[in-house]
Enzyme design. Structure first.
Site: not given
Ligand code: A3P
Length: 307
Positions: A45, A106, A136
């Site tokens: 996340k 990860h 998240s």
């Molecule tokens: P939130 O749950 O806080 O919205 P991962 O890809 O490691 O699983 O992480 C997902 C998190 O990164 C989510 O956070 C998601 O909304 C955020 N995220 C993904 N793409 C993004 C972007 N282009 N800009 C900002 N946040 C992003």
């Protein structure tokens, strides 16, 4: 389709892993990295999909059509995830992929297959502050039916702080990779810096001035590429939160709803810095600040929890 069962966690060298990852441990540990592999590594996340899409766009010189040929998890295999049998394993996909490969993991430093170090592969580590990561990850546990039951927010937060969740302690993870960057080719980036750039770009793009898109340029430079401003700008636009949220190649809508139930919480949820303020009590916030001081205070690693 019959529903899948939430998995249990099994320790691998003291670090909690998904049971399927632990069951495949010998194979994963023996993974043969190649010298021209690029590894994108994060704690869950941290914005993995965001940095993956940025890298993919850089590799395709800003051509969104090339990125749109497959969902992000197919373009960049996730080597340490072994989903239920009917879905392909990232490790299988990586093994047959032509070079140069870009891979996702990860894994914390002690669990990374040794061939990545032996081959001195380039690694991009993307880190996000503990509080927003915890929020998240909590919502992700609610919607991802493969992960263990998160319990309520207070219970989850306690497990997060104790490192009793999949891929272990956030503190050990971010710190381990911070220290490893002194010895290996690791570009260590922060979600908060990228977000700051995104916000600036949004403002600049409504006016005439061109922002240097600092963080994206750092990635391109690390990959040995010099991109014209116009290409960088395309990458900035394509990877804006609101654009990735509606893009089926990046919003994980291709994962069936019995695994990712996006009616519970969307994968692209909020994408902000500071959402933790909506979840943490004052006492929980203090608890986290103390833990950060205790566990990271003697390192030079500093996280921003607001912009
Ligand atoms: P939130 O749950 O806080 O919205 P991962 O890809 O490691 O699983 O992480 C997902 C998190 O990164 C989510 O956070 C998601 O909304 C955020 N995220 C993904 N793409 C993004 C972007 N282009 N800009 C900002 N946040 C992003």
């Amino acid at each position: 389709m019959e529903p899948i069962k939430r998995t249990e966690l099994v320790d691998v060298d003291g670090i909690p892993c998904l049971k399927d990852t632990a069951d495949n441990w010998q194979r994963l540990w023996a993974f043969k990295a190649r010298p021209d592999d690029l590894l994108i590594c994060t704690y869950p996340k941290a914005g993995t999909s965001w940095i993956q899409e940025i890298v993919s766009m850089i590799q395709h010189r800003g051509d969104p059509q090339k990125c749109d040929q497959a969902p992000i998890h197919q373009r960049i295999p996730f080597i340490d995830l072994f989903p239920p049998k009917r879905f392909p394993h990232g490790l299988d996909e990586a093994e047959v992929m032509p070079s140069p490969r870009t891979l996702k993991s990860h894994l914390p430093v002690p669990l990374l297959p040794p061939s990545f170090w032996e081959q001195n592969c380039k690694i991009i580590y993307f880190a996000r502050n503990a509080k927003d990561s915890a929020v998240s990850y909590f919502h992700f546990h609610r919607m991802n039916k493969e992960l263990p039951e998160p319990g309520n927010w207070d219970e989850f937060l306690e497990n997060f702080l104790m490192g009793k969740i999949a891929w272990g302690s956030w503190f050990d993870h971010v710190r381990g990779w911070w220290e490893a960057k002194e010895r290996y080719q690791i570009l260590y980036l922060f979600y908060e810096d990228m977000k700051e750039q995104q916000e600036k770009d949004r403002k600049y793009n409504s006016g005439s001035q061109m922002d240097p898109a600092r963080e994206i340029r750092k990635v391109a430079q690390f990959l040995g590429l010099q991109l014209p401003d116009q290409v960088v700008n395309q990458i900035v636009q394509h990877t804006m939160f609101e654009n990735m949220k509606v893009n089926p190649m990046t919003n994980y809508s291709s994962i069936p709803s019995f695994i990712f139930d996006q009616t519970v919480s969307t994968f692209m949820r909020k994408g902000t810095v500071g959402d933790w303020k909506e979840h943490f009590t004052a006492a929980q916030s203090e608890w986290f600040d103390d833990a950060c001081l205790r566990l990271l205070g003697d390192s030079s690693l500093v996280f921003r929890t607001e912009l």
